[in-house]
Enzyme design. Structure first.
Site, mmCIF file in Angstrom:
data_model
loop_
_atom_site.group_PDB
_atom_site.id
_atom_site.type_symbol
_atom_site.label_atom_id
_atom_site.label_comp_id
_atom_site.label_asym_id
_atom_site.label_seq_id
_atom_site.Cartn_x
_atom_site.Cartn_y
_atom_site.Cartn_z
ATOM 1 N N GLU A 199 8.323 -10.801 -1.796
ATOM 2 C CA GLU A 199 8.475 -10.702 -0.331
ATOM 3 C C GLU A 199 8.732 -12.076 0.291
ATOM 4 O O GLU A 199 9.452 -12.188 1.282
ATOM 5 C CB GLU A 199 7.238 -9.997 0.259
ATOM 6 C CG GLU A 199 7.261 -8.506 -0.092
ATOM 7 C CD GLU A 199 5.902 -7.853 -0.281
ATOM 8 O OE1 GLU A 199 4.880 -8.409 0.174
ATOM 9 O OE2 GLU A 199 5.854 -6.775 -0.909
ATOM 10 N N SER A 236 2.563 -0.835 -7.541
ATOM 11 C CA SER A 236 1.996 0.526 -7.508
ATOM 12 C C SER A 236 0.925 0.751 -8.572
ATOM 13 O O SER A 236 0.763 1.870 -9.065
ATOM 14 C CB SER A 236 3.105 1.583 -7.624
ATOM 15 O OG SER A 236 3.993 1.477 -6.523
ATOM 16 N N ASN A 270 -3.855 -8.402 -3.445
ATOM 17 C CA ASN A 270 -2.967 -9.069 -2.490
ATOM 18 C C ASN A 270 -2.971 -8.203 -1.232
ATOM 19 O O ASN A 270 -2.349 -7.154 -1.208
ATOM 20 C CB ASN A 270 -1.555 -9.179 -3.074
ATOM 21 C CG ASN A 270 -0.560 -9.746 -2.072
ATOM 22 O OD1 ASN A 270 -0.946 -10.193 -0.993
ATOM 23 N ND2 ASN A 270 0.721 -9.734 -2.431
ATOM 24 N N TRP A 271 -3.710 -8.686 -0.236
ATOM 25 C CA TRP A 271 -3.834 -7.879 0.995
ATOM 26 C C TRP A 271 -2.544 -7.885 1.806
ATOM 27 O O TRP A 271 -2.423 -7.133 2.768
ATOM 28 C CB TRP A 271 -4.985 -8.423 1.842
ATOM 29 C CG TRP A 271 -6.345 -7.987 1.386
ATOM 30 C CD1 TRP A 271 -6.622 -7.085 0.395
ATOM 31 C CD2 TRP A 271 -7.606 -8.414 1.925
ATOM 32 N NE1 TRP A 271 -7.981 -6.924 0.285
ATOM 33 C CE2 TRP A 271 -8.609 -7.726 1.202
ATOM 34 C CE3 TRP A 271 -7.991 -9.297 2.929
ATOM 35 C CZ2 TRP A 271 -9.973 -7.910 1.476
ATOM 36 C CZ3 TRP A 271 -9.343 -9.482 3.188
ATOM 37 C CH2 TRP A 271 -10.320 -8.792 2.475
ATOM 38 N N LYS A 272 -1.604 -8.772 1.465
ATOM 39 C CA LYS A 272 -0.366 -8.911 2.258
ATOM 40 C C LYS A 272 -0.745 -9.083 3.737
ATOM 41 O O LYS A 272 -1.777 -9.682 4.017
ATOM 42 C CB LYS A 272 0.563 -7.720 2.007
ATOM 43 C CG LYS A 272 0.818 -7.521 0.506
ATOM 44 C CD LYS A 272 1.969 -6.633 0.188
ATOM 45 C CE LYS A 272 2.142 -6.571 -1.335
ATOM 46 N NZ LYS A 272 3.311 -5.802 -1.738
ATOM 47 N N HIS A 277 6.050 -14.754 -4.431
ATOM 48 C CA HIS A 277 6.044 -13.290 -4.336
ATOM 49 C C HIS A 277 7.437 -12.832 -3.895
ATOM 50 O O HIS A 277 8.099 -13.512 -3.106
ATOM 51 C CB HIS A 277 4.977 -12.828 -3.344
ATOM 52 C CG HIS A 277 4.734 -11.355 -3.404
ATOM 53 N ND1 HIS A 277 5.594 -10.445 -2.817
ATOM 54 C CD2 HIS A 277 3.771 -10.623 -4.016
ATOM 55 C CE1 HIS A 277 5.155 -9.225 -3.066
ATOM 56 N NE2 HIS A 277 4.046 -9.295 -3.789
ATOM 57 N N GLY A 306 -1.535 -4.498 -4.648
ATOM 58 C CA GLY A 306 -1.260 -4.496 -3.210
ATOM 59 C C GLY A 306 -2.063 -3.397 -2.519
ATOM 60 O O GLY A 306 -3.252 -3.564 -2.246
ATOM 61 N N GLY A 307 -1.413 -2.270 -2.267
ATOM 62 C CA GLY A 307 -2.017 -1.180 -1.501
ATOM 63 C C GLY A 307 -3.428 -0.803 -1.936
ATOM 64 O O GLY A 307 -4.327 -0.655 -1.095
ATOM 65 N N GLY A 366 5.014 -1.111 -3.789
ATOM 66 C CA GLY A 366 4.811 -0.282 -2.606
ATOM 67 C C GLY A 366 5.566 1.033 -2.621
ATOM 68 O O GLY A 366 5.684 1.690 -1.586
ATOM 69 N N GLU A 381 6.151 -8.335 -11.451
ATOM 70 C CA GLU A 381 6.177 -7.320 -10.397
ATOM 71 C C GLU A 381 7.615 -6.821 -10.199
ATOM 72 O O GLU A 381 8.388 -7.435 -9.450
ATOM 73 C CB GLU A 381 5.677 -7.905 -9.075
ATOM 74 C CG GLU A 381 4.239 -8.377 -9.114
ATOM 75 C CD GLU A 381 3.587 -8.323 -7.736
ATOM 76 O OE1 GLU A 381 2.456 -7.851 -7.665
ATOM 77 O OE2 GLU A 381 4.210 -8.727 -6.743
#
Ligand code: 13P
Length: 262
Positions: free
Chosen positions: A102, A218, A13-15, A100, A239-240, A178, A172
């Site tokens: 977010e 994470s 997930n590149w966000k 998600h 993510g990251g 993150g 999640e």
């Protein structure tokens, strides 16, 4: 992972990161770093404007599926700023993240909306990756299982067996996203097993056995193998670490390692 019934999925997930010009070098780097063994499905969920560049870049890398991070539940019409399922499938999108945390937090998406988006996505032939997770406060107060059970039941409400089979559920925990504070393998397994139990109750045993449940929050190349070794964790939503080809490839490689061990 239980490979008898389910296929592993590692989804990035590149966000709201990357640019069009960075997509091709990323995919070339990932391709070079990927393990030869095809031990899992791979998806990259990109921001909408980057999807055409991603589609071009993965044209010859059939093992990488194209994903989006959100979709509108309505077919077409006066929904300024929204993107429809047809627009996504037209670009070759196969996966879409729905609900998600977010989106829930910054765009007010409630369980009703998540259910509507999920139905729209799977009816359009995409795989919907629906996200659920508890806050740190909910965990501290012992409300994790109750909250997750509610979110899962609401997300799959009214789905048939066939529709539910086209969903993937991503656990999640909000406190792990993150933050570097990854859930322990036991914590993640406990919740993923509960998610499967809810699917069994709401939809049926066969679907519960077949549905893939991912962990996200994470997850990285160091902790992936221990999470993926858990019986009810069938992959990851990253993510990251999905922004760095070598790190993402190492997580993908961890699914091969697990297969080998298992
Ligand atoms: P991080 O891997 O950066 O914690 O993000 C997880 C996530 O939210 C994926 O959807």
């Amino acid at each position: 992972m239980n490979r008898k019934y389910r296929k592993a999925l590692i989804a990035g997930n590149w966000k709201m990161n990357m640019t069009s010009s960075a997509v091709k070098p990323f995919v070339e780097g990932l391709r070079a770093a990927l393990p030869k063994a095809k031990s899992c499905d791979i998806a990259i969920c990109a921001p909408f404007p980057l999807i055409p560049a991603l589609a071009r870049a993965v044209k010859d890398v059939s093992r990488i599926g194209i994903g989006a991070q959100d979709v509108c539940e309505f077919k077409s019409g006066a929904y300024t700023g929204d993107v429809s399922c047809d627009m996504l499938t037209d670009l070759g999108v196969k996966y879409v993240i729905v609900g998600h945390s977010e989106r829930r937090a910054y765009h007010g998406e409630d369980d009703f909306k998540v259910n509507a988006k999920l139905r729209a996505a799977i009816d359009a032939g995409m795989t919907a990756i629906v996200c659920v997770g508890e806050s740190a406060e909910q965990r501290e107060r012992g409300l994790t299982m109750e909250h997750i059970s509610y979110q899962v039941a609401a997300a799959v409400c009214g789905l048939t067996d066939e529709q539910a089979k086209r969903c993937v559920i991503a656990y999640e925990p909000l406190w792990a996203i993150g933050t570097g504070a990854v859930a322990t393998a036991d914590q993640a397994q406990e919740v993923c097993a509960q998610i499967r139990a809810v699917i069994k109750r709401r939809i049926g045993a066969k679907t519960a056995r077949a549905i893939s449940i991912l962990y996200g929050g994470s997850m990285n190349m160091k902790n992936a193998a221990s999470l993926l070794a858990m019986p009810d964790i069938d992959g990851g939503l990253i993510g990251g670490a999905s922004l760095k080809p070598d790190d993402f490839a190492a997580i993908i490689a961890a699914t091969a390692q697990e297969q080998h061990n298992g």
